[in-house]
Scaffold this motif. Sequence first.
Motif, short mmCIF file in Angstrom:
data_model
loop_
_atom_site.label_atom_id
_atom_site.label_comp_id
_atom_site.label_asym_id
_atom_site.label_seq_id
_atom_site.Cartn_x
_atom_site.Cartn_y
_atom_site.Cartn_z
N HIS A 10 0.84 -1.22 0.00
CA HIS A 10 0.00 0.00 0.00
C HIS A 10 0.86 1.26 0.00
O HIS A 10 0.54 2.24 -0.67
N LEU A 11 1.93 1.22 0.75
CA LEU A 11 2.73 2.44 0.92
C LEU A 11 3.58 2.74 -0.32
O LEU A 11 3.98 3.87 -0.53
N THR A 12 3.88 1.72 -1.13
CA THR A 12 4.55 2.01 -2.40
C THR A 12 3.56 2.68 -3.35
O THR A 12 3.91 3.63 -4.06
N ALA A 13 2.31 2.21 -3.35
CA ALA A 13 1.29 2.85 -4.22
C ALA A 13 1.09 4.31 -3.80
O ALA A 13 0.95 5.19 -4.64
N ALA A 14 1.11 4.57 -2.50
CA ALA A 14 0.87 5.93 -2.00
C ALA A 14 2.03 6.87 -2.34
O ALA A 14 1.88 8.10 -2.28
N SER A 15 3.18 6.31 -2.71
CA SER A 15 4.35 7.17 -2.97
C SER A 15 4.42 7.60 -4.43
O SER A 15 5.41 8.20 -4.85
N ARG A 16 3.37 7.32 -5.23
CA ARG A 16 3.51 7.46 -6.68
C ARG A 16 3.75 8.89 -7.14
O ARG A 16 4.21 9.11 -8.26
N PHE A 17 3.45 9.89 -6.31
CA PHE A 17 3.64 11.26 -6.78
C PHE A 17 4.98 11.88 -6.37
O PHE A 17 5.25 13.03 -6.67
N HIS A 34 2.41 -7.63 -4.63
CA HIS A 34 1.95 -6.52 -5.46
C HIS A 34 2.81 -5.29 -5.21
O HIS A 34 2.39 -4.18 -5.44
N ILE A 35 3.99 -5.51 -4.71
CA ILE A 35 4.87 -4.38 -4.42
C ILE A 35 5.51 -3.93 -5.73
O ILE A 35 5.92 -4.74 -6.55
N THR A 36 5.56 -2.62 -5.92
CA THR A 36 6.02 -2.10 -7.21
C THR A 36 7.39 -1.46 -7.07
O THR A 36 7.79 -1.05 -5.98
N TYR A 37 8.10 -1.39 -8.17
CA TYR A 37 9.35 -0.66 -8.18
C TYR A 37 9.43 0.17 -9.45
O TYR A 37 8.67 -0.04 -10.40
N ASN A 38 10.34 1.11 -9.45
CA ASN A 38 10.51 2.00 -10.58
C ASN A 38 11.77 1.61 -11.33
O ASN A 38 12.87 1.75 -10.81
N PRO A 39 11.65 1.11 -12.55
CA PRO A 39 12.83 0.59 -13.25
C PRO A 39 13.67 1.63 -13.97
O PRO A 39 14.67 1.30 -14.56
N ARG A 40 13.25 2.90 -13.95
CA ARG A 40 14.03 3.90 -14.70
C ARG A 40 14.43 5.07 -13.81
O ARG A 40 14.47 6.21 -14.24
N ALA A 41 14.68 4.77 -12.55
CA ALA A 41 14.93 5.85 -11.61
C ALA A 41 16.37 6.34 -11.69
O ALA A 41 17.23 5.72 -12.30
N GLU A 42 16.62 7.50 -11.04
CA GLU A 42 17.97 8.04 -10.93
C GLU A 42 18.84 7.07 -10.12
O GLU A 42 18.35 6.42 -9.20
N GLY A 43 20.10 6.96 -10.45
CA GLY A 43 21.07 6.33 -9.55
C GLY A 43 21.05 4.82 -9.46
O GLY A 43 22.00 4.24 -8.96
N CYS A 44 20.01 4.15 -9.88
CA CYS A 44 19.98 2.69 -9.80
C CYS A 44 18.94 2.19 -10.78
O CYS A 44 18.19 2.97 -11.35
N GLU A 45 18.90 0.89 -11.00
CA GLU A 45 18.00 0.36 -12.03
C GLU A 45 16.62 0.02 -11.50
O GLU A 45 15.62 0.20 -12.17
N ARG A 46 16.56 -0.50 -10.27
CA ARG A 46 15.26 -0.92 -9.74
C ARG A 46 15.06 -0.29 -8.36
O ARG A 46 15.54 -0.81 -7.36
N MET A 47 14.40 0.83 -8.37
CA MET A 47 14.23 1.61 -7.14
C MET A 47 12.89 1.27 -6.49
O MET A 47 11.84 1.43 -7.12
N LEU A 48 12.93 0.82 -5.27
CA LEU A 48 11.69 0.66 -4.51
C LEU A 48 11.34 2.01 -3.90
O LEU A 48 12.16 2.60 -3.18
N LYS A 49 10.15 2.51 -4.22
CA LYS A 49 9.75 3.86 -3.79
C LYS A 49 8.61 3.68 -2.80
O LYS A 49 7.60 3.06 -3.13
N VAL A 50 8.76 4.21 -1.59
CA VAL A 50 7.77 3.90 -0.56
C VAL A 50 7.68 5.02 0.47
O VAL A 50 8.64 5.77 0.68
N LEU A 51 6.50 5.13 1.09
CA LEU A 51 6.32 6.05 2.22
C LEU A 51 6.49 5.28 3.52
O LEU A 51 6.07 4.12 3.61
#
Length: 360
Positions: A10-17, A34-51
């Motif tokens: 849930h907290l990864t979805a909430a971090s989308r902005f 259902h945890i998501t990651y961002n594959p085109r982020a700065e500094g690394c290839e697979r960034m887990l983005k979360v609150l």
Amino acid sequence: MSVAEQKLSHLTAASRFDLCCSGECIRTLFGASHITYNPRAEGCERMLKVLLHGACSYDCAYCDVRLQRERLSLSPDELAGTFLGFWREGLVDGLFLSSGIPRDVDLVMQELVETGEILRRRGYDGYLHLKILPGAARADIHDAARVANRISINLEATSPDRLGGIAGVKDYRQDILKRQAWMAEEKPGHHTTQLVLGAAGETDAEVLSCVADQYRRVRPSRIYFAAFRALPGTPLAVHPDTPAWRARRWYQADYLLRDYGVTPDALRVALDEEGLFANRDPKEVIAAGNAPVNVNTAPRRALLMVPGIGPKGADRILVQRRVRPFTGPADLARAGIRGKAAGRHLTFGGGETVQTRLVL
Ligand code: SF4
């Protein structure tokens, strides 16, 4: 899925902005979760983005984390432990950690730093981006800068007045700009910010003044641009969405300012009478008003202003024209330049070659 993994989902979805890349953040499922990651982020290839906290006591009008709508939280231990599990399995290689502010800013800021410290103590040596909260204490910014590879604070709007219209609880000068100046001292060249385009009704002329001020004063390594999206249940639910192309044009304009040496005044040429960009590459708009440049004699600065020629292409032209002048658009291919885009802004006369062999 463990309870911590469910909360993380849930907290990864909430971090989308919160942005960490210039493209659309592609969200991908991995493993059975259902945890998501961002594959085109700065500094690394697979960034887990979360609150860390999915609730907030602030009431920013564009945000759906506002006013305690989502009460899920992770403790620093839970987040660090779950993330380390994914990292050790090779599923992710970076963490972007932000948070809502359900209570005192200092407490939440210290939890963000504590999460980073736990990760480092347990052997995590990968990429870590920590969000600095508005109004954060100088000591916490110092600690965040020490433990993270990158830190960021969100400007969101272009000026105190514009922010006041959408997030009156935040003091633009004190809570954001002052903290950003501290961040620039603590982590020079390794801090970012983001603007929400259209939420506060600003013109592109105002965005340009704001962006120019940022690069002059605090030199962020990146500025991210989010096209405003109206979210159900927020005060801006019926505010018109900002077209995605506006953010794309701003990334193009930002490249011109950062990498091409274009001045803010030169970029103003691409604005219309109302201070807005058209849906057209600003570099194209500027070039359309300039006389064509001679590819065989123009300085690098002038070549860079030709659509289709970037820094690497300009450098290849400078090297190759010394050996053999360019004779027409088709000839540009040998410098890796697409003649169709660049050709109509160039002329091909003159040019000097260097002597490459002895004539006896
Ligand atoms: S402070 Fe951040 S998380 Fe809280 S309402 Fe404002 S934008 Fe949303």
